[in-house]
Design an enzyme around this catalytic site. Sequence first.
Site, short mmCIF file in Angstrom:
data_model
loop_
_atom_site.label_atom_id
_atom_site.label_comp_id
_atom_site.label_asym_id
_atom_site.label_seq_id
_atom_site.Cartn_x
_atom_site.Cartn_y
_atom_site.Cartn_z
N VAL A 79 0.81 -1.22 0.00
CA VAL A 79 0.00 0.00 0.00
C VAL A 79 0.84 1.27 0.00
CG1 VAL A 79 -2.11 -0.95 1.03
CG2 VAL A 79 -0.25 -0.20 2.51
N LYS A 80 2.11 1.14 0.36
CA LYS A 80 3.07 2.27 0.35
C LYS A 80 2.49 3.52 1.03
CE LYS A 80 5.51 0.70 -3.79
NZ LYS A 80 4.62 -0.43 -4.18
N ARG A 81 1.93 3.36 2.21
CA ARG A 81 1.35 4.49 2.92
C ARG A 81 2.44 5.33 3.57
NH1 ARG A 81 -2.80 3.91 -0.09
NH2 ARG A 81 -4.56 2.68 0.71
N THR B 138 3.71 -2.17 3.28
CA THR B 138 4.80 -1.31 2.81
C THR B 138 4.50 0.13 3.20
OG1 THR B 138 3.72 -1.12 0.64
CG2 THR B 138 5.43 -2.80 0.89
#
Length: 296
Positions: free
Chosen positions: A101-103, A130
């Site tokens: 999700v690369k938050r 992620t």
Amino acid sequence: MSGAKDSETFGRRLREAVRARGPLVVGVDPHETLLRDWGLADDPAGLRSFSLRVLEACAEHACALKPQSAFFERHGAAGIDALEELLALARERGLLTVLDVKRGDIGSTMAGYADAYLRPGAPLEADAITLSPYLGFGSLAPALELAAEHGKGVFVLALTSNPDGPEVQHAVTAEGTAIARAVAESAGERNLAELSATGAEDEHGWGSTGLVVGATVGAAPAELGIDLAATRAPLLAPGFGAQGAGPRERDEVFGPAAERVLVSISRGVLAAGPATAALEARTRELAAAYAVPSAG
């Protein structure tokens, strides 16, 4: 450092999964073209069929699944339902999940993201997510603390495989340290504290704060002064398979940290579909190709 006991940490569970099934992480990326190639509709029903086939084929030969949230989100609530089902079924099968999700945000917003993905019982509960540290590593604190509390993990972007990554990751701080090195060292500090608190300080201990380091970054870790082995971080490594990296690159790029590399492959597995038997055969083949003598 507060957090789960050693037997409950994500790092410990991941290390055991790699020992049992090897370092392959299979990406679940149901984009429109791939769904069409599999004879599936680009709709929530297609997502569900795709996801369940991948899970069935990979459960015995991968250490984790890595669903890419964006391909589910584009279908709205019904797409998220398909993602929820995949995460729940993987948990039932005992297969770890890394939700991509690369938050990256601050304060209560970061806490909200953490609660959505790392809280036990949350609809989108995953074993790890992620994260992007480019609002400052300290901005990740709500997610890092919730992960530690519940035996979850995170993978923080450090040296990604995309060609534009060096614009930010190779830039230097006011102190003259490359940003990627600062990120890696911050992750390492957390891992050493966790391993000390859980009595797993031997050289083979795996921390729960992982790093994303592309297998195609070449000599960048050495050039930037990054000691990946010292971070004790599991290393989620895109760039294998279709992007060109193989077992040789794992050894060359990661050196002494190679045993903690998670070989992330999506297209190289998914292109074998749609038949479950063919997917399973490809997964078994890749797991064998990337097996390491010791998982640490």
